[in-house]
Scaffold this motif. Sequence first.
Motif, PDB file in Angstrom:
ATOM      1  N   ARG A  79      12.724  73.405  49.824  1.00  0.00           N
ATOM      2  CA  ARG A  79      13.025  71.986  49.595  1.00  0.00           C
ATOM      3  C   ARG A  79      12.006  71.092  50.278  1.00  0.00           C
ATOM      4  NH1 ARG A  79      13.701  68.163  53.369  1.00  0.00           N
ATOM      5  NH2 ARG A  79      14.577  69.860  54.597  1.00  0.00           N
ATOM      6  N   MET A  90      13.846  66.229  43.866  1.00  0.00           N
ATOM      7  CA  MET A  90      15.083  66.959  44.123  1.00  0.00           C
ATOM      8  C   MET A  90      16.230  66.523  43.223  1.00  0.00           C
ATOM      9  SD  MET A  90      14.634  69.264  46.525  1.00  0.00           S
ATOM     10  CE  MET A  90      13.058  69.639  45.738  1.00  0.00           C
ATOM     11  N   THR A 126      18.772  69.396  41.907  1.00  0.00           N
ATOM     12  CA  THR A 126      19.292  70.396  42.848  1.00  0.00           C
ATOM     13  C   THR A 126      20.534  71.107  42.322  1.00  0.00           C
ATOM     14  OG1 THR A 126      18.336  69.401  44.841  1.00  0.00           O
ATOM     15  CG2 THR A 126      20.342  70.690  45.129  1.00  0.00           C
TER      16      THR A 126
END
Length: 283
Positions: free
Chosen positions: A9, A53, A56
């Motif tokens: 991440r 992101m 996710t």
Amino acid sequence: MIKLIECPRDAMQGIPGFIDTAIKAAYINQLLEVGFDTIDFGSFVSPKAIPQMRDTAEVLELLDLHDAKSKLLAIVANVRGAEDALQFQEIDFLGFPLSVSETFQQRNTNASIEEALKTVEAIQNLCEAKGKKQVVYLSMGFGNPYGDPYSPELVAEFVEKLSQLQVELISLSDTIGVATPDLITKLFEVQIQAFPQIEFGAHLHSRIESIPEKVLAGLKGGCKRFDGALKGFGGCPMAKDELVGNMATEVMIETLEKEGYSLGLNKSELAESMKLTKFVFNS
């Protein structure tokens, strides 16, 4: 026992071009084969703040967690993000960035330190209700570029507040790569002795040549939990224009093994993961 936390991440979040969801998932699935203690795999934050992101939840659906030894960690920046993350049973840890620097707290989460501490408390309550754990990252934990107050004593004040909130995992974070070995050792030594009920980790950013001395400094201070990213990719896009990369996991592994630590990693799967970085990050 040493715990290694691999942080795809953190490695991915500052990449300007969007990495395809299937590619992200394939990379994380490969990392799951290595045997890291934890994978910091994604974040439930505003897609405007961290567009990389935004998928996710979709990535999580594509992960093969059958027989996986690694636990999963997701970063959140507010209560709503925590509530979203806690809908997924597969996630073991929620990470929240609490800054020692008021300026960076505003830049990173659009909130004051006082407000962020209230968020930590709310997330802690949610985690306890769901049987999860919160990891609080003390951002700018080794200094900041803004001229905000900083001292090891100030860090200790933050840890005391977190201890009162029953937080059991704190990662001291060098967001801009300014930590010296002496300061690393001192901070961990003092905090670990003062708060034996808390597990402390090191989330350091570093130039490649300084990684071994920083790992050794952490070990000397009693740290047994280290965050990294293969090949040192990543860095905080909210911190400065010039990013200082994560601690390169492969260098940390080499350093720790030279010190005699057995990390229990699958080296052939690690090698495959290293190869895959070229495809994921176009390096």
